[in-house]
Design an enzyme around this catalytic site. Sequence first.
Site, PDB file in Angstrom:
ATOM      1  N   GLY A   1      33.839  35.364  34.160  1.00  0.00           N
ATOM      2  CA  GLY A   1      33.146  34.351  33.350  1.00  0.00           C
ATOM      3  C   GLY A   1      31.670  34.277  33.697  1.00  0.00           C
TER       4      GLY A   1
ATOM      5  N   ARG B   1      35.641  41.375  30.860  1.00  0.00           N
ATOM      6  CA  ARG B   1      36.897  41.465  31.591  1.00  0.00           C
ATOM      7  C   ARG B   1      37.400  42.882  31.332  1.00  0.00           C
ATOM      8  NH1 ARG B   1      37.418  36.096  33.368  1.00  0.00           N
ATOM      9  NH2 ARG B   1      36.661  34.619  31.840  1.00  0.00           N
TER      10      ARG B   1
ATOM     11  N   ASP C   1      37.062  34.892  41.552  1.00  0.00           N
ATOM     12  CA  ASP C   1      38.076  35.502  42.415  1.00  0.00           C
ATOM     13  C   ASP C   1      38.606  36.835  41.876  1.00  0.00           C
ATOM     14  OD1 ASP C   1      39.392  34.195  40.399  1.00  0.00           O
ATOM     15  OD2 ASP C   1      40.758  33.079  41.695  1.00  0.00           O
TER      16      ASP C   1
ATOM     17  N   THR D   1      30.677  31.088  39.369  1.00  0.00           N
ATOM     18  CA  THR D   1      31.655  30.487  38.456  1.00  0.00           C
ATOM     19  C   THR D   1      31.370  28.997  38.356  1.00  0.00           C
ATOM     20  OG1 THR D   1      33.953  29.734  38.282  1.00  0.00           O
ATOM     21  CG2 THR D   1      33.280  30.521  40.426  1.00  0.00           C
TER      22      THR D   1
ATOM     23  N   ASP E   1      33.432  26.774  37.927  1.00  0.00           N
ATOM     24  CA  ASP E   1      34.592  25.984  38.383  1.00  0.00           C
ATOM     25  C   ASP E   1      34.500  25.514  39.835  1.00  0.00           C
ATOM     26  OD1 ASP E   1      35.616  26.526  35.881  1.00  0.00           O
ATOM     27  OD2 ASP E   1      36.806  28.227  36.563  1.00  0.00           O
TER      28      ASP E   1
ATOM     29  N   ASP F   1      35.561  26.963  42.510  1.00  0.00           N
ATOM     30  CA  ASP F   1      36.918  27.054  43.059  1.00  0.00           C
ATOM     31  C   ASP F   1      37.088  28.134  44.126  1.00  0.00           C
ATOM     32  OD1 ASP F   1      36.594  29.169  41.356  1.00  0.00           O
ATOM     33  OD2 ASP F   1      38.422  28.854  40.209  1.00  0.00           O
TER      34      ASP F   1
HETATM   35  P1  ADP Z   1      36.599  36.019  37.526  1.00  0.00           P
HETATM   36  O1  ADP Z   1      35.876  36.984  38.393  1.00  0.00           O
HETATM   37  O2  ADP Z   1      35.678  35.040  36.870  1.00  0.00           O
HETATM   38  O3  ADP Z   1      37.765  35.367  38.256  1.00  0.00           O
HETATM   39  P2  ADP Z   1      38.518  37.736  36.076  1.00  0.00           P
HETATM   40  O4  ADP Z   1      39.715  37.173  36.738  1.00  0.00           O
HETATM   41  O5  ADP Z   1      38.574  38.020  34.625  1.00  0.00           O
HETATM   42  O6  ADP Z   1      37.214  36.813  36.268  1.00  0.00           O
HETATM   43  O7  ADP Z   1      38.141  39.100  36.835  1.00  0.00           O
HETATM   44  C1  ADP Z   1      37.013  39.841  36.449  1.00  0.00           C
HETATM   45  C2  ADP Z   1      37.328  41.310  36.484  1.00  0.00           C
HETATM   46  O8  ADP Z   1      37.627  41.730  37.819  1.00  0.00           O
HETATM   47  C3  ADP Z   1      38.532  41.760  35.673  1.00  0.00           C
HETATM   48  O9  ADP Z   1      38.251  41.866  34.298  1.00  0.00           O
HETATM   49  C4  ADP Z   1      38.828  43.119  36.298  1.00  0.00           C
HETATM   50  O10 ADP Z   1      37.943  44.097  35.800  1.00  0.00           O
HETATM   51  C5  ADP Z   1      38.485  42.866  37.767  1.00  0.00           C
HETATM   52  N1  ADP Z   1      39.737  42.595  38.511  1.00  0.00           N
HETATM   53  C6  ADP Z   1      40.446  41.449  38.557  1.00  0.00           C
HETATM   54  N2  ADP Z   1      41.564  41.605  39.304  1.00  0.00           N
HETATM   55  C7  ADP Z   1      41.574  42.891  39.724  1.00  0.00           C
HETATM   56  C8  ADP Z   1      42.460  43.697  40.504  1.00  0.00           C
HETATM   57  N3  ADP Z   1      43.583  43.205  41.031  1.00  0.00           N
HETATM   58  N4  ADP Z   1      42.113  44.993  40.732  1.00  0.00           N
HETATM   59  C9  ADP Z   1      40.984  45.502  40.219  1.00  0.00           C
HETATM   60  N5  ADP Z   1      40.115  44.807  39.464  1.00  0.00           N
HETATM   61  C10 ADP Z   1      40.389  43.527  39.215  1.00  0.00           C
END
Ligand code: ADP
Length: 328
Positions: free
Chosen positions: A15, A76, A107, A130, A132, A134
Site C-alpha cells: 500500500g 502487489r 509486512d 503504511t 496502519d 501496525d
Molecule cells: P504490504 O507490504 O503493504 O503489507 P502486501 O502484503 O501486498 O503489502 O505485500 C507487498 C508485496 O510483497 C506483495 O505484492 C508481494 O510481491 C511481496 N510479498 C508478500 N508476501 C511475500 C512472500 N511470502 N514471499 C515473497 N514476496 C512476498
Amino acid sequence: MKPNIKNIAVLTSGGDAPGMNACIRAVVRTGIYNGINMFGVLQGYQGLISNNINPMDARSVSNIIHLGGTILKTARCLEFKTDEGMALAYENMKARDIDGLVVIGGDGTFTGAKRFGEKFGIRVMGVPGTIDNDLYGSDFTLGYDTAINTVIEAIDKIRDTADSHDRLFFIEVMGRDSGCIALRSAISSGAEAVLLPEKETSLNELISMLETGASTKKTSSIVIVSEGHKDGGAYEVAKKVKERFNHYDTKVTILGHLQRGGSPSSFDRILGSRLGFAAVNELLKGNTMEMVGLRGNEVKTTSIEEALTRHTFKLESDLLEMTKVLSI
Ligand code: ADP
C-alpha cells in the site's frame, strides 16, 4: 568489516503511504553523497522482475518531498512469491551489480525482502511505510500521521453538519487490524466514542455512552468505527445501535481511500527523511535484514524477523483511558 557496496536500489511496495517520496529522496541523496550509484525500481517487486530499474541522480528526486503517493509507483506482485519470479528479479539486479536494496512498505513487503535476501545474499534494509501503524519496531510508520490529519479534517466537516441537524454519525476509518488511526482520530476530533479492533466495547456500553450524552444536552454525536472492529463496519454497527437508540437521526460515512493520499505532514516528511538516511547508512555499515524505525524519537534498527513476528499492542494506554473521560 564494512562491505564494499557500490550500487543500491530502492523500491516502494504494498500500500502507498504519504511520506514515501520524502524517504525515496533521502535514500537516493544519502547514497549519492556517499559515492554510491543509486537505482529506482518502478512498481515494487514487479519492477525487479520486469527489469524496470533506472539509475537515479540527486535531481531525479527534486521537488517531490511534498507529494503524496510514491513516484516509484507500487504494486502487489504475486510472481515475486514464486522461486522463478525471485530468480528473475535477482538476475536483473546482478546484471547491474546491485548489492543493496532498500524496501519501503509493510509486512508483506518485508516478508518478500527477507526471503529474497536469504536466498540470494542481497543486503536488504526495510523502512516501515503504511498508514496502519501496525509494525513492531517503530512507534510510527510512514503515512500514519498524515492519514490521521486527513481523517480529522473530514470529521471536523462532518461535525458541522452533524451539529446543525442534531445527528449521530458513524464514521469508518482504515487501519485493518490496527485501531491506531481510529484512536488518535477520536482524541483529536473530540469524538464521543471509538470502536477498536483491539478492545471489546459492547453495544450496551456504547448505547449507554450515547444516552448519557443526549441526556446532558449533546446536540450531535460522532462514533469512530475502525474497519477491523469485530461487530462489522460502520453500517452494521449503526444498524444495531439504531434499533435501540433513536434519539438522533443516524448517518454513516466511510472515509475510504482518501485516507491514503494527500501531501505528507511535516512529521511524515521528517520521518521519511530520517528513516531513508538511516537505511542507507545502515547498509553502508554492513547491516542487513533489518528495519529502521523510530523509537522514543530515536532512529533504531530491529531485525526484519522480529518486526514480522513480534506483534505488540500499539494503542497508547493514556489515550485509551482519555476516550471515556474527555467525551462526557
Ligand atoms: P504490504 O507490504 O503493504 O503489507 P502486501 O502484503 O501486498 O503489502 O505485500 C507487498 C508485496 O510483497 C506483495 O505484492 C508481494 O510481491 C511481496 N510479498 C508478500 N508476501 C511475500 C512472500 N511470502 N514471499 C515473497 N514476496 C512476498
